[in-house]
Design an enzyme around this catalytic site. Structure first.
Site, PDB file in Angstrom:
ATOM      1  N   GLY A  51       0.524  -0.946   0.080  1.00 53.44           N
ATOM      2  CA  GLY A  51       0.177  -0.145   0.425  1.00 53.44           C
ATOM      3  C   GLY A  51       0.825   1.078  -0.014  1.00 53.44           C
ATOM      4  N   TYR A  52       0.228   2.316   0.469  1.00 55.21           N
ATOM      5  CA  TYR A  52       0.407   3.452   0.244  1.00 55.21           C
ATOM      6  C   TYR A  52       1.508   3.958  -1.349  1.00 55.21           C
ATOM      7  CZ  TYR A  52       1.539   8.618   2.103  1.00 55.21           C
ATOM      8  OH  TYR A  52       1.747   9.659   3.130  1.00 55.21           O
ATOM      9  N   GLY A 105       8.665  -5.407  -8.856  1.00 57.07           N
ATOM     10  CA  GLY A 105       9.600  -3.998  -9.182  1.00 57.07           C
ATOM     11  C   GLY A 105      11.527  -4.389  -8.553  1.00 57.07           C
ATOM     12  N   GLN A 150      14.574  -9.459  -4.268  1.00 55.49           N
ATOM     13  CA  GLN A 150      13.554  -9.830  -3.887  1.00 55.49           C
ATOM     14  C   GLN A 150      13.246 -10.115  -4.594  1.00 55.49           C
ATOM     15  OE1 GLN A 150       9.878  -8.404  -1.141  1.00 55.49           O
ATOM     16  NE2 GLN A 150       9.427  -7.180  -3.310  1.00 55.49           N
ATOM     17  N   ASP A 155      13.451  -3.882  -5.644  1.00 52.23           N
ATOM     18  CA  ASP A 155      13.579  -4.917  -4.307  1.00 52.23           C
ATOM     19  C   ASP A 155      13.893  -6.148  -5.425  1.00 52.23           C
ATOM     20  OD1 ASP A 155      12.591  -3.590  -2.454  1.00 52.23           O
ATOM     21  OD2 ASP A 155      10.419  -3.997  -3.686  1.00 52.23           O
ATOM     22  N   HIS A 188       4.853   1.406  -7.691  1.00 52.01           N
ATOM     23  CA  HIS A 188       3.339   0.633  -7.890  1.00 52.01           C
ATOM     24  C   HIS A 188       2.395   1.392  -9.276  1.00 52.01           C
ATOM     25  CE1 HIS A 188       4.105   1.327  -2.805  1.00 52.01           C
ATOM     26  NE2 HIS A 188       4.115  -0.098  -3.550  1.00 52.01           N
TER      27      HIS A 188
HETATM   28  O1  PAF Z   1       7.318  -5.004  -2.436  1.00 52.49           O
HETATM   29  C1  PAF Z   1       6.974  -5.550  -1.266  1.00 52.49           C
HETATM   30  O2  PAF Z   1       5.700  -4.490  -1.228  1.00 52.49           O
HETATM   31  C2  PAF Z   1       6.935  -6.772  -0.660  1.00 52.49           C
HETATM   32  O3  PAF Z   1       7.665  -7.297  -0.310  1.00 52.49           O
HETATM   33  C3  PAF Z   1       5.817  -7.643  -0.454  1.00 52.49           C
HETATM   34  C4  PAF Z   1       6.269  -8.256  -2.150  1.00 52.49           C
HETATM   35  C5  PAF Z   1       4.105  -7.137  -0.934  1.00 52.49           C
HETATM   36  C6  PAF Z   1       5.574  -9.125   0.145  1.00 52.49           C
HETATM   37  O4  PAF Z   1       5.241  -7.986   1.372  1.00 52.49           O
END
Ligand code: PAF
Length: 281
Positions: A31-32, A147, A153, A150, A37
């Site tokens: 969010g936010y 994205g 990630q 990250d 996003h």
């Molecule tokens: O990148 C994020 O915003 C978070 O790590 C995710 C992938 C939504 C998991 O909580």
């Protein structure tokens, strides 16, 4: 836009859409929402038939002492933005829906979680892979969008999806930046005026690394040293790490060959920000 808060309702809706032959796209968020996003949401809308966004501030990916309780939240604003973007379904579970009483199962990627942010945020990626697995099992997406900001990630989730046979394509989208180069992040909202001005240090340091690479430098220690010097021009910014790693396995490298990631994490005042750039390959 439909809004669901229960896992079983999202699963049912996704299965119905799949039965109609629709491709389900998914953008997981905390969010936010910002333009970063929205670039994922727009790609999802463009490339899939049914676009699902989740908003869930996941407690298990915040390490003790981090900003879980104060993480910026604005449900009403986010809902209005996603309506405007013509998202089909917003999944907004409560913590007790995602982590039922007695919850005791985690998902962990062992190796790619160790370097970079993993060194400084123990347990963070375990929280991410656990919640993303749960979100995938709720939304049942064909494609999920993440994205590049990250990047670690993204690599971790890609490996998790491969290792656990999730039938989902993991798609990365480029970093969206402010005019001065600062990578967009919900955490930028914590910065005061002076910090905001100096937060460009992360991007400036990456640009210095890129410049050296483009001029033929391939010694990663030299590049890291020069990148570090950039931070010394910004007294409010303290680098946590400056790394050059292989872009696929995130392994430390001395002599650059092929595709690499230069990545930085830094505290701007008390706010921890990250940024990166892919080079070569
Ligand atoms: O990148 C994020 O915003 C978070 O790590 C995710 C992938 C939504 C998991 O909580």
């Amino acid at each position: 836009m439909e809004i669901f808060r229960e896992v079983n309702k999202v699963q049912k809706k996704s299965l119905e859409e799949k039965c109609k032959g629709n491709v389900i796209g998914f953008v997981p968020t905390m969010g936010y929402l910002h333009e970063g996003h929205l670039s994922l949401v727009r790609k999802c809308r463009e490339n899939t038939d049914f676009c699902v966004v989740s908003i869930f501030v996941n407690p298990t990916q915040f390490v003790a002492g981090e900003d879980y309780s104060v993480y910026p939240r604005d449900e009403e604003r986010d809902k209005a933005i996603l309506e405007r973007e013509r998202v089909d379904l917003l999944f907004m579970p409560e913590v007790k829906e995602m982590y039922k009483e007695g919850y005791q199962t985690n998902v962990e990627v062992l190796k790619f979680t160790k370097p970079l942010c993993g060194k400084f945020r123990p347990g963070h990626f375990k929280g991410v892979t656990t919640v993303v697995s749960k979100l995938f099992n709720a939304v049942l997406p064909n494609i999920a969008y993440f994205g590049q900001k990250d990047y670690q990630q993204y690599i971790v989730i890609k490996r998790m999806a491969r290792d656990l046979n999730f039938p989902v394509k993991i798609q990365m989208m480029p970093i969206v930046r402010e005019k001065d180069g600062l990578a967009m992040s919900s955490r930028n909202s914590y910065l005061n005026e002076a910090e905001r001005e100096q937060a460009v240090a992360l991007y400036s340091s990456l640009k210095r690394g890129e410049e050296l690479y483009n001029s033929g430098e391939r010694n990663s220690s030299k590049i890291k040293k020069e990148m570090g010097k950039v931070f010394s021009q910004f007294p409010l910014v303290k680098p946590q790490y400056i790394e050059v790693v292989g872009a696929e396995e995130l392994d430390s490298i001395e002599k650059i060959q092929g595709k690499v990631l230069i990545a930085v994490a830094a505290f701007v005042g008390k706010v921890r920000l990250i940024d990166n750039m892919l080079l070569g390959g």
